[in-house]
Motif scaffolding. Structure first.
Motif, PDB file in Angstrom:
ATOM      1  N   VAL A 152     -14.321  21.038 -79.262  1.00  0.00           N
ATOM      2  CA  VAL A 152     -13.064  21.778 -79.196  1.00  0.00           C
ATOM      3  C   VAL A 152     -13.172  22.829 -78.106  1.00  0.00           C
ATOM      4  O   VAL A 152     -14.185  23.533 -78.006  1.00  0.00           O
ATOM      5  N   PRO A 164      -3.317  28.144 -85.332  1.00  0.00           N
ATOM      6  CA  PRO A 164      -3.036  26.845 -84.716  1.00  0.00           C
ATOM      7  C   PRO A 164      -2.442  27.025 -83.325  1.00  0.00           C
ATOM      8  O   PRO A 164      -1.538  27.830 -83.118  1.00  0.00           O
ATOM      9  N   ARG A 165      -2.950  26.276 -82.359  1.00  0.00           N
ATOM     10  CA  ARG A 165      -2.560  26.471 -80.967  1.00  0.00           C
ATOM     11  C   ARG A 165      -2.233  25.138 -80.315  1.00  0.00           C
ATOM     12  O   ARG A 165      -2.524  24.068 -80.850  1.00  0.00           O
ATOM     13  N   SER A 166      -1.641  25.210 -79.144  1.00  0.00           N
ATOM     14  CA  SER A 166      -1.353  24.009 -78.368  1.00  0.00           C
ATOM     15  C   SER A 166      -2.653  23.473 -77.768  1.00  0.00           C
ATOM     16  O   SER A 166      -3.707  24.119 -77.843  1.00  0.00           O
ATOM     17  N   ILE A 167      -2.567  22.295 -77.144  1.00  0.00           N
ATOM     18  CA  ILE A 167      -3.747  21.666 -76.574  1.00  0.00           C
ATOM     19  C   ILE A 167      -3.478  21.344 -75.104  1.00  0.00           C
ATOM     20  O   ILE A 167      -2.371  20.923 -74.737  1.00  0.00           O
ATOM     21  N   GLU A 171      -8.290  19.058 -72.441  1.00  0.00           N
ATOM     22  CA  GLU A 171      -8.931  19.048 -73.748  1.00  0.00           C
ATOM     23  C   GLU A 171      -8.590  17.763 -74.509  1.00  0.00           C
ATOM     24  O   GLU A 171      -9.440  17.158 -75.173  1.00  0.00           O
ATOM     25  N   GLU A 172      -7.355  17.346 -74.403  1.00  0.00           N
ATOM     26  CA  GLU A 172      -6.886  16.127 -75.063  1.00  0.00           C
ATOM     27  C   GLU A 172      -7.649  14.898 -74.562  1.00  0.00           C
ATOM     28  O   GLU A 172      -8.137  14.082 -75.361  1.00  0.00           O
ATOM     29  N   ARG A 199      -6.715  22.936 -86.367  1.00  0.00           N
ATOM     30  CA  ARG A 199      -6.865  23.833 -85.208  1.00  0.00           C
ATOM     31  C   ARG A 199      -5.592  23.933 -84.377  1.00  0.00           C
ATOM     32  O   ARG A 199      -5.408  24.895 -83.645  1.00  0.00           O
ATOM     33  N   TYR A 200      -4.739  22.904 -84.457  1.00  0.00           N
ATOM     34  CA  TYR A 200      -3.649  22.790 -83.496  1.00  0.00           C
ATOM     35  C   TYR A 200      -2.280  22.865 -84.160  1.00  0.00           C
ATOM     36  O   TYR A 200      -2.134  22.725 -85.377  1.00  0.00           O
ATOM     37  N   THR A 201      -1.276  23.057 -83.350  1.00  0.00           N
ATOM     38  CA  THR A 201       0.106  22.987 -83.819  1.00  0.00           C
ATOM     39  C   THR A 201       0.445  21.544 -84.170  1.00  0.00           C
ATOM     40  O   THR A 201      -0.282  20.607 -83.825  1.00  0.00           O
ATOM     41  N   ALA A 204       0.779  19.333 -81.075  1.00  0.00           N
ATOM     42  CA  ALA A 204      -0.520  19.020 -80.479  1.00  0.00           C
ATOM     43  C   ALA A 204      -1.272  17.999 -81.321  1.00  0.00           C
ATOM     44  O   ALA A 204      -1.929  17.094 -80.789  1.00  0.00           O
ATOM     45  N   ALA A 205      -1.185  18.132 -82.646  1.00  0.00           N
ATOM     46  CA  ALA A 205      -1.839  17.166 -83.533  1.00  0.00           C
ATOM     47  C   ALA A 205      -1.252  15.774 -83.352  1.00  0.00           C
ATOM     48  O   ALA A 205      -1.981  14.772 -83.363  1.00  0.00           O
TER      49      ALA A 205
END
Length: 372
Positions: A152, A164-167, A171-172, A199-201, A204-205
């Motif tokens: 991550v 929770p955050r964007s990606i 990273e993706e 971890r993500y919004t 993003a998930a």
């Protein structure tokens, strides 16, 4: 038979957090010499749960250990005013599991036979790996399913709070390449899954889940946190990867809406967090009515593993059980028990002795006692 005492033992682990996270083992004593063993581990916060167990012991000492259902509700409802938190339900779980152990010993039967008998002769497990090489190593040892964790990225510059955050695209793509390598390391005969750990919004998930569709994941765990069922349902509807959550939900009431809304494909209750053996069986029965399988959360002590085996042996919709590989757990894990869990070729064997099927080795408990 009457309950005479309840004792709590905190055992050192390798888990490192700001708040100490020991294993929390429970012993319930009776006037006929039978001693029940349970596990109340949740983390962090071992000393908080220990105190909750000692408070709850006032409600069970002097009672008949066979009256599990009544004692469960007595503990549960006496704490209504402070709320059924993870610490409270873990404390109840530890005592409840120990009561089943006593009843099984008294009856001369394993707990799964008391629950209605086994639906399977052994319990399939999955273990953890952080690299393709670790995945290959587990597969060589006979593991048939592996949870592969992907790296991550760091928090954005200047950020210090986890939310929770964007990606990012980089990273993706890095996550996808890592998971591709894990799949290639084990081929197509070993199942792999992964855990986003909330971890993500939601958006993003969904992006990550779409990337992972080519991998044929057994499940994708915790795409978002447990607080918002509508978001889970949105993600499930948007992707072609089985969605699984449950380690941070407690009792049948915590799973009711999750199951009724069909917000996930699979659930993962933790027997030492969600209320104990009978409560996990009730949750599994609710899921069965929606054709959902159960893959219990179980990164805890060998006592937790034993309790989970008994539930998984009995429930018809059990898929597989989380199990931390011997090389990843503290080396003293199996020293704690007279009869630790036995694993062969990726499957845990059913205990055959009465109750849980094992007792505590007190010399090891004293040697590895947590003193924080």
């Amino acid at each position: 038979m009457k309950i005479t005492d309840v004792k709590v033992h905190l055992i050192r682990t390798r888990r490192t957090t700001t708040i100490p996270s020991p294993w929390i083992l429970v012993q319930v004593f009776t006037d006929e010499g039978l001693v029940g063993l349970g596990d109340a581990t949740n983390w962090p916060g071992g000393t908080i749960i220990r105190q909750a167990i000692l408070e709850l012991s006032r409600l069970v000492i002097g009672e008949n250990p066979f009256h599990i259902e009544r004692l469960y509700h007595r503990m549960y409802h006496n704490l209504d005013q402070i709320g059924q938190t993870g610490a409270v339900i873990a404390a109840i779980s530890g005592i409840e599991i120990a009561l089943w152990d006593i009843v099984g010993q008294a009856a001369g039967m394993p707990i799964y036979d008391l629950l209605g008998g086994p639906c399977r002769e052994q319990v399939r497990v999955y273990s953890h790996a952080g690299t393709p090489e670790a995945c290959a190593h587990l597969a060589e040892k006979g593991c048939t399913a592996i949870k592969a964790y992907f790296p991550v990225g760091p928090l954005p510059e200047g950020e210090h709070i986890f939310v929770p955050r964007s990606i990012t695209l980089a990273e993706e793509l890095a996550a996808l390449e890592h998971m591709r390598a894990c799949r290639q390391a084990v081929g197509n005969t070993v199942d792999i899954c992964t855990d986003i750990q909330a971890r993500y919004t939601s958006s993003a998930a969904i992006r990550l889940a779409h990337r992972f569709e080519e991998l044929g994941l057994l499940f994708l765990e915790e795409p978002v946190g447990p607080e918002n069922i509508d978001e889970l349902a949105k993600i499930k509807a948007a992707v072609n990867v089985p969605i699984c959550v449950g380690e941070r939900r407690y009792t049948r009431f915590g799973f009711r809406d999750l199951i009724a809304h069909q917000a996930v494909d699979m659930i993962m209750p933790d027997v030492v967090r969600c209320g104990g053996i009978a409560e996990t069986k009730k949750i599994a029965a609710m899921a069965e009515s929606y054709y959902m399988q159960v893959s219990p959360h179980n990164p805890n002590s060998p006592v937790s593993t034993l309790a989970s085996i008994h539930v998984m042996a009995n429930i018809p919709n059990g898929l597989l059980l989380e199990y931390v590989d011997d090389e990843q757990d503290p080396p003293w894990r199996n020293d704690l028990l007279t009869d630790p869990p036995v694993i062969r070729n990726g499957f845990l064997q059913l205990p055959t002795k009465p109750g849980l099927g094992s007792g505590l080795v007190m010399e090891a408990v004293e040697k590895y006692r947590f003193e924080g």
